[in-house]
Design a protein around this motif. Structure first.
Motif, PDB file in Angstrom:
ATOM      1  N   SER A   1     -14.096 -24.121   2.337  1.00  0.00           N
ATOM      2  CA  SER A   1     -13.483 -23.141   1.433  1.00  0.00           C
ATOM      3  C   SER A   1     -13.825 -23.632   0.064  1.00  0.00           C
ATOM      4  N   ASN A   2     -14.408 -22.568  -0.825  1.00  0.00           N
ATOM      5  CA  ASN A   2     -14.393 -22.679  -1.975  1.00  0.00           C
ATOM      6  C   ASN A   2     -13.514 -21.683  -2.578  1.00  0.00           C
ATOM      7  N   PRO A   3     -12.262 -21.856  -2.754  1.00  0.00           N
ATOM      8  CA  PRO A   3     -11.025 -21.290  -2.896  1.00  0.00           C
ATOM      9  C   PRO A   3     -11.064 -20.817  -4.636  1.00  0.00           C
ATOM     10  N   PRO A   4     -10.258 -19.921  -4.987  1.00  0.00           N
ATOM     11  CA  PRO A   4      -9.958 -19.757  -6.508  1.00  0.00           C
ATOM     12  C   PRO A   4      -9.118 -20.934  -6.553  1.00  0.00           C
ATOM     13  N   TYR A   5      -9.506 -21.625  -7.655  1.00  0.00           N
ATOM     14  CA  TYR A   5      -8.678 -22.892  -8.082  1.00  0.00           C
ATOM     15  C   TYR A   5      -8.647 -23.206  -9.604  1.00  0.00           C
ATOM     16  N   VAL A   6      -8.799 -21.897 -10.278  1.00  0.00           N
ATOM     17  CA  VAL A   6      -8.684 -22.014 -11.986  1.00  0.00           C
ATOM     18  C   VAL A   6      -7.005 -21.398 -12.097  1.00  0.00           C
ATOM     19  N   SER A   7      -6.410 -22.322 -13.108  1.00  0.00           N
ATOM     20  CA  SER A   7      -5.041 -21.895 -13.314  1.00  0.00           C
ATOM     21  C   SER A   7      -4.917 -20.734 -14.322  1.00  0.00           C
ATOM     22  N   GLU A   8      -3.920 -20.322 -14.773  1.00  0.00           N
ATOM     23  CA  GLU A   8      -3.842 -19.089 -15.478  1.00  0.00           C
ATOM     24  C   GLU A   8      -4.350 -19.433 -17.039  1.00  0.00           C
ATOM     25  N   THR A   9      -3.860 -20.594 -17.380  1.00  0.00           N
ATOM     26  CA  THR A   9      -4.188 -20.839 -18.733  1.00  0.00           C
ATOM     27  C   THR A   9      -5.664 -21.134 -18.900  1.00  0.00           C
ATOM     28  N   GLU A  10      -6.131 -21.962 -17.653  1.00  0.00           N
ATOM     29  CA  GLU A  10      -7.400 -22.142 -17.900  1.00  0.00           C
ATOM     30  C   GLU A  10      -8.480 -20.994 -18.009  1.00  0.00           C
ATOM     31  N   TYR A  11      -7.946 -19.943 -17.018  1.00  0.00           N
ATOM     32  CA  TYR A  11      -8.769 -18.721 -16.884  1.00  0.00           C
ATOM     33  C   TYR A  11      -9.045 -18.145 -18.356  1.00  0.00           C
TER      34      TYR A  11
ATOM     35  N   GLU B   1     -15.071 -11.242 -18.030  1.00  0.00           N
ATOM     36  CA  GLU B   1     -15.161  -9.915 -18.310  1.00  0.00           C
ATOM     37  C   GLU B   1     -16.222  -9.357 -16.947  1.00  0.00           C
ATOM     38  N   PHE B   2     -16.768 -10.040 -16.351  1.00  0.00           N
ATOM     39  CA  PHE B   2     -17.587  -9.529 -15.464  1.00  0.00           C
ATOM     40  C   PHE B   2     -17.278 -10.091 -13.845  1.00  0.00           C
ATOM     41  N   GLU B   3     -16.677 -11.275 -13.850  1.00  0.00           N
ATOM     42  CA  GLU B   3     -16.532 -11.833 -12.325  1.00  0.00           C
ATOM     43  C   GLU B   3     -15.156 -11.391 -11.741  1.00  0.00           C
ATOM     44  N   PRO B   4     -15.008 -11.266 -10.434  1.00  0.00           N
ATOM     45  CA  PRO B   4     -13.757 -10.988 -10.010  1.00  0.00           C
ATOM     46  C   PRO B   4     -12.513 -11.820 -10.342  1.00  0.00           C
ATOM     47  N   LYS B   5     -11.459 -11.433 -10.929  1.00  0.00           N
ATOM     48  CA  LYS B   5     -10.727 -12.477 -11.051  1.00  0.00           C
ATOM     49  C   LYS B   5      -9.593 -12.831  -9.879  1.00  0.00           C
ATOM     50  N   LEU B   6      -9.761 -12.222  -8.887  1.00  0.00           N
ATOM     51  CA  LEU B   6      -9.255 -12.544  -7.697  1.00  0.00           C
ATOM     52  C   LEU B   6      -9.889 -13.949  -7.128  1.00  0.00           C
ATOM     53  N   ALA B   7     -11.221 -14.007  -7.455  1.00  0.00           N
ATOM     54  CA  ALA B   7     -11.793 -15.097  -6.840  1.00  0.00           C
ATOM     55  C   ALA B   7     -11.873 -16.468  -7.562  1.00  0.00           C
ATOM     56  N   LEU B   8     -11.166 -16.177  -8.800  1.00  0.00           N
ATOM     57  CA  LEU B   8     -10.847 -17.406  -9.826  1.00  0.00           C
ATOM     58  C   LEU B   8      -9.809 -17.966  -9.761  1.00  0.00           C
ATOM     59  N   ILE B   9      -8.713 -17.080 -10.031  1.00  0.00           N
ATOM     60  CA  ILE B   9      -7.133 -17.789 -10.219  1.00  0.00           C
ATOM     61  C   ILE B   9      -6.504 -18.223  -8.706  1.00  0.00           C
ATOM     62  N   GLY B  10      -6.327 -19.493  -8.885  1.00  0.00           N
ATOM     63  CA  GLY B  10      -5.495 -20.082  -7.671  1.00  0.00           C
ATOM     64  C   GLY B  10      -4.131 -20.007  -7.630  1.00  0.00           C
ATOM     65  N   GLY B  11      -3.584 -19.573  -9.111  1.00  0.00           N
ATOM     66  CA  GLY B  11      -2.123 -19.481  -9.380  1.00  0.00           C
ATOM     67  C   GLY B  11      -1.816 -19.971 -10.656  1.00  0.00           C
ATOM     68  N   PRO B  12      -0.691 -20.213 -10.952  1.00  0.00           N
ATOM     69  CA  PRO B  12      -0.071 -20.622 -12.458  1.00  0.00           C
ATOM     70  C   PRO B  12      -0.672 -21.954 -12.736  1.00  0.00           C
TER      71      PRO B  12
END
Length: 303
Positions: free
Chosen positions: A202-212, A221-232
């Motif tokens: 897996s290359n899962p979403p692993y960005v925190s909400e702060t890092e995002y 602005e262009f890449e899907p948020k769902l694929a980036l944020i792994g949680g708080p």
């Protein structure tokens, strides 16, 4: 870019490079070449023998529009509709994350572990069952299916749009249903077959909400948020995946996932005692990037 002047390939590249540089592009010359080659329907290298040529009006119009959108932040991969990964081309669109070269380290690790598994089991060409969780455009699943002889890959994603694109990529790479299939699922929650996986990748979403909030504007602005944020904290989705993986992984199998270097010192927070000590691999920049895990069983083989 005036339409009244004579705009040769060389002049277009020079002007566009400076324009995109002022617009904030980190690779303005490369962006200009990729966009112009796409507009002309040629390979980038062919531009270098065509500096004195003047593209026709249709090509210049298409190029001008892509340059405008690139200057506004649109990623080049979305503008041309494809991205190279592991020396192969994959279709991409805003429904999926753009492939990054760092993810190729996951492929290398998976192929090495597959070889190790077969060696330990004493069957060189043993069929292996592999899961790719959060497949997106399908780059991991498709690359493994192409590179790993006698493997069947099941690709999971929660996004129907992503799965539609991944299926197109599988067809483009001439993979069969015996090599790869696709399942709409929130991680592994929809998987019901009794077959255990030899590897769960897996290359899962692993960005925190702060890092995002600190990511480049182009990404936000262009890449899907769902694929980036792994949680708080960034690791919550990985923790969920690992909890599910225990029930679907062969006793001697491997869970291999990409993660953020910023999570490297926090592995104890989401890798519990049901797993052996994590093996962490670094990318070419020296950052922790890939984690390989095996389950803690009474007779767990050494990693």
């Amino acid at each position: 870019m005036s339409t009244a002047e004579s705009w040769t390939v060389g002049k277009l590249l020079t002007w566009t490079t400076e324009y995109l540089k002022k617009s904030g592009s980190q690779s303005p010359r490369l962006d200009a070449e990729v966009l112009l080659a796409h507009a002309r329907g040629c390979q980038r290298i062919e531009l270098y023998t065509a500096f004195a040529d003047e593209p026709d009006a249709e090509v210049k119009t298409a190029f001008r529009e892509m340059v405008r959108r690139r200057s506004e932040g649109a990623p080049v991969a979305y503008l041309v509709g494809h991205k190279e990964f592991y020396s192969a081309s994959f279709e991409v669109n805003p429904d999926v994350l753009i492939p990054r070269p760092e993810t190729e380290h996951l492929i290398v690790e998976a192929l090495d572990r597959a070889k190790l598994l077969r060696t330990k089991r004493g069957i060189v060409d043993q069929p292996l069952h592999v899961a790719d969780v959060g497949t997106g455009s399908g780059i991991i699943a498709i690359t493994i299916a192409k590179q790993l002889k006698n493997a069947h890959v099941t690709a999971f994603d929660i996004s129907p749009a992503a799965l539609t694109l991944a299926r197109r990529n599988a067809v483009a790479h001439k993979l069969t249903e015996q090599q790869i299939d696709f399942v709409e699922s929130d991680l592994l929650s929809s998987y019901r077959l009794p077959q255990k996986f030899d590897m769960i990748l897996s290359n899962p979403p692993y960005v925190s909400e702060t890092e995002y909030q600190q990511l480049e504007r182009t990404v936000r602005e262009f890449e899907p948020k769902l694929a980036l944020i792994g949680g708080p904290e960034g690791y919550e989705l990985i923790a969920r995946l690992l909890a599910q993986a225990r029930d679907h992984l062969a006793a001697d199998g491997y869970a291999i996932f990409e993660f953020s270097p910023m999570l490297a010192k926090r592995l104890d927070g989401f890798v519990d005692g049901s797993w052996q000590t994590p093996v962490v691999s670094k990318d070419l920049a020296g950052h922790a990037r890939i984690v390989t895990l095996q389950q803690n069983t009474q007779e767990s083989p050494a990693t």
